[in-house]
Design a protein around this motif. Structure first.
Motif, PDB file in Angstrom:
ATOM      1  N   ASP A  61       6.293  -2.638  -3.602  1.00 23.79           N
ATOM      2  CA  ASP A  61       6.873  -3.893  -3.113  1.00 23.79           C
ATOM      3  C   ASP A  61       8.131  -3.637  -2.286  1.00 23.79           C
ATOM      4  O   ASP A  61       8.328  -4.251  -1.236  1.00 23.79           O
ATOM      5  CB  ASP A  61       7.206  -4.826  -4.281  1.00 23.79           C
ATOM      6  CG  ASP A  61       5.962  -5.370  -4.973  1.00 23.79           C
ATOM      7  OD1 ASP A  61       4.855  -5.255  -4.411  1.00 23.79           O
ATOM      8  OD2 ASP A  61       6.110  -5.892  -6.105  1.00 23.79           O
ATOM      9  N   SER A  62       8.984  -2.739  -2.770  1.00 24.21           N
ATOM     10  CA  SER A  62      10.220  -2.471  -2.029  1.00 24.21           C
ATOM     11  C   SER A  62       9.930  -1.772  -0.710  1.00 24.21           C
ATOM     12  O   SER A  62      10.613  -2.012   0.289  1.00 24.21           O
ATOM     13  CB  SER A  62      11.202  -1.655  -2.873  1.00 24.21           C
ATOM     14  OG  SER A  62      10.737  -0.341  -3.062  1.00 24.21           O
ATOM     15  N   THR A  63       8.898  -0.943  -0.678  1.00 27.29           N
ATOM     16  CA  THR A  63       8.517  -0.275   0.570  1.00 27.29           C
ATOM     17  C   THR A  63       8.015  -1.299   1.586  1.00 27.29           C
ATOM     18  O   THR A  63       8.401  -1.269   2.756  1.00 27.29           O
ATOM     19  CB  THR A  63       7.446   0.795   0.298  1.00 27.29           C
ATOM     20  OG1 THR A  63       7.975   1.747  -0.622  1.00 27.29           O
ATOM     21  CG2 THR A  63       7.034   1.503   1.574  1.00 27.29           C
ATOM     22  N   PHE A  64       7.170  -2.226   1.135  1.00 23.42           N
ATOM     23  CA  PHE A  64       6.669  -3.274   2.019  1.00 23.42           C
ATOM     24  C   PHE A  64       7.824  -4.134   2.542  1.00 23.42           C
ATOM     25  O   PHE A  64       7.909  -4.422   3.742  1.00 23.42           O
ATOM     26  CB  PHE A  64       5.649  -4.151   1.287  1.00 23.42           C
ATOM     27  CG  PHE A  64       5.157  -5.305   2.111  1.00 23.42           C
ATOM     28  CD1 PHE A  64       4.242  -5.115   3.134  1.00 23.42           C
ATOM     29  CD2 PHE A  64       5.634  -6.588   1.874  1.00 23.42           C
ATOM     30  CE1 PHE A  64       3.803  -6.174   3.906  1.00 23.42           C
ATOM     31  CE2 PHE A  64       5.193  -7.663   2.647  1.00 23.42           C
ATOM     32  CZ  PHE A  64       4.275  -7.454   3.660  1.00 23.42           C
ATOM     33  N   ALA A  65       8.728  -4.533   1.642  1.00 28.14           N
ATOM     34  CA  ALA A  65       9.873  -5.359   2.042  1.00 28.14           C
ATOM     35  C   ALA A  65      10.766  -4.609   3.030  1.00 28.14           C
ATOM     36  O   ALA A  65      11.271  -5.193   3.994  1.00 28.14           O
ATOM     37  CB  ALA A  65      10.674  -5.781   0.815  1.00 28.14           C
ATOM     38  N   THR A  66      10.939  -3.312   2.814  1.00 29.00           N
ATOM     39  CA  THR A  66      11.752  -2.495   3.721  1.00 29.00           C
ATOM     40  C   THR A  66      11.151  -2.487   5.120  1.00 29.00           C
ATOM     41  O   THR A  66      11.868  -2.655   6.116  1.00 29.00           O
ATOM     42  CB  THR A  66      11.891  -1.063   3.175  1.00 29.00           C
ATOM     43  OG1 THR A  66      12.563  -1.116   1.920  1.00 29.00           O
ATOM     44  CG2 THR A  66      12.656  -0.172   4.127  1.00 29.00           C
ATOM     45  N   HIS A  67       9.844  -2.316   5.218  1.00 32.24           N
ATOM     46  CA  HIS A  67       9.189  -2.319   6.540  1.00 32.24           C
ATOM     47  C   HIS A  67       9.358  -3.667   7.234  1.00 32.24           C
ATOM     48  O   HIS A  67       9.600  -3.728   8.440  1.00 32.24           O
ATOM     49  CB  HIS A  67       7.710  -1.964   6.405  1.00 32.24           C
ATOM     50  CG  HIS A  67       7.473  -0.522   6.106  1.00 32.24           C
ATOM     51  ND1 HIS A  67       7.734   0.487   6.999  1.00 32.24           N
ATOM     52  CD2 HIS A  67       7.012   0.086   4.991  1.00 32.24           C
ATOM     53  CE1 HIS A  67       7.452   1.648   6.467  1.00 32.24           C
ATOM     54  NE2 HIS A  67       7.010   1.438   5.234  1.00 32.24           N
ATOM     55  N   ARG A  68       9.237  -4.737   6.464  1.00 28.09           N
ATOM     56  CA  ARG A  68       9.397  -6.087   7.030  1.00 28.09           C
ATOM     57  C   ARG A  68      10.822  -6.282   7.558  1.00 28.09           C
ATOM     58  O   ARG A  68      11.029  -6.775   8.666  1.00 28.09           O
ATOM     59  CB  ARG A  68       9.067  -7.127   5.959  1.00 28.09           C
ATOM     60  CG  ARG A  68       9.104  -8.552   6.435  1.00 28.09           C
ATOM     61  CD  ARG A  68       8.745  -9.541   5.326  1.00 28.09           C
ATOM     62  NE  ARG A  68       9.333  -9.263   4.037  1.00 28.09           N
ATOM     63  CZ  ARG A  68      10.592  -9.510   3.675  1.00 28.09           C
ATOM     64  NH1 ARG A  68      11.424 -10.034   4.537  1.00 28.09           N
ATOM     65  NH2 ARG A  68      11.025  -9.233   2.467  1.00 28.09           N
ATOM     66  N   ILE A  69      11.802  -5.866   6.773  1.00 27.12           N
ATOM     67  CA  ILE A  69      13.205  -6.010   7.179  1.00 27.12           C
ATOM     68  C   ILE A  69      13.494  -5.147   8.407  1.00 27.12           C
ATOM     69  O   ILE A  69      14.196  -5.573   9.330  1.00 27.12           O
ATOM     70  CB  ILE A  69      14.149  -5.657   6.016  1.00 27.12           C
ATOM     71  CG1 ILE A  69      14.003  -6.671   4.881  1.00 27.12           C
ATOM     72  CG2 ILE A  69      15.599  -5.607   6.489  1.00 27.12           C
ATOM     73  CD1 ILE A  69      14.663  -6.240   3.578  1.00 27.12           C
TER      74      ILE A  69
END
Length: 181
Positions: A61-69
């Motif tokens: 989840d944090s990896t996905f959120a990081t890519h989005r940000i």
């Protein structure tokens, strides 16, 4: 000086007719970038916590959120590059260079926004460094556990050692059952 008037008229004319609205847009851009960096910092910390607790879904989840940000941050930086050009600088003009170009009458609010953005970038750099170190250690530890459980090779796996079967004194490495009756 009002909050929206960041430059004196003579400085604005020297910097290519900079309007208060353009400077307000620069302030907003800096504020937005800082907010995105703060979000990345929070994700780095969340990722560290997830790694420490073996929370695979949390890491994902944090990896996905990081890519989005990061995608949003790329757009914010493009916006700031466009503002750099409109304010009389170049696309790759640093904030400090832009401030020098605009003169010493830049509003304190804009200087503070630049400083806060730079501080957030410094904190993010440290957070990313900590995560890299933690992830390297976790990967190394996991590889060691897998080798131990599977009775794997203790020598490093490289192209040079590929296909080479290590010799063991007993010849039955990895056997967990005693075959003698």
């Amino acid at each position: 000086m009002s909050p929206t008037t960041l430059l004196a008229p003579e400085t604005a004319s020297r910097a290519g007719g900079v309007s208060p609205a353009m400077l307000e847009a620069l302030y907003d851009a800096l504020f937005s970038e800082r907010r995105l960096l703060d979000d990345l910092i929070a994700q780095m910390r969340h990722q560290r916590t997830a790694v420490a607790t073996d929370d695979i879904q949390g890491v994902d989840d944090s990896t996905f959120a990081t890519h989005r940000i990061l995608a949003t941050l790329g757009q914010a930086r493009q916006r700031r590059r466009q503002l750099n050009v409109l304010l009389g600088g170049s696309e790759e003009c640093t904030l400090r260079e832009l401030e020098e170009l605009l003169g010493d009458r830049v509003d304190e609010r804009l200087r503070d926004a630049r400083l806060r953005l730079q501080q957030a970038a410094d904190v993010l750099t440290r957070e990313v460094g900590m995560n890299r170190k933690l992830l390297r250690e976790a990967l190394s530890s996991t590889q060691q556990h897998v080798r131990t459980l599977a009775g794997g090779m203790t020598m490093p796996t490289t192209y040079a050692t590929e296909g080479v079967v290590p010799t063991t004194p007993s010849g039955s490495r990895g056997v967990l059952v005693n075959r003698t009756v």
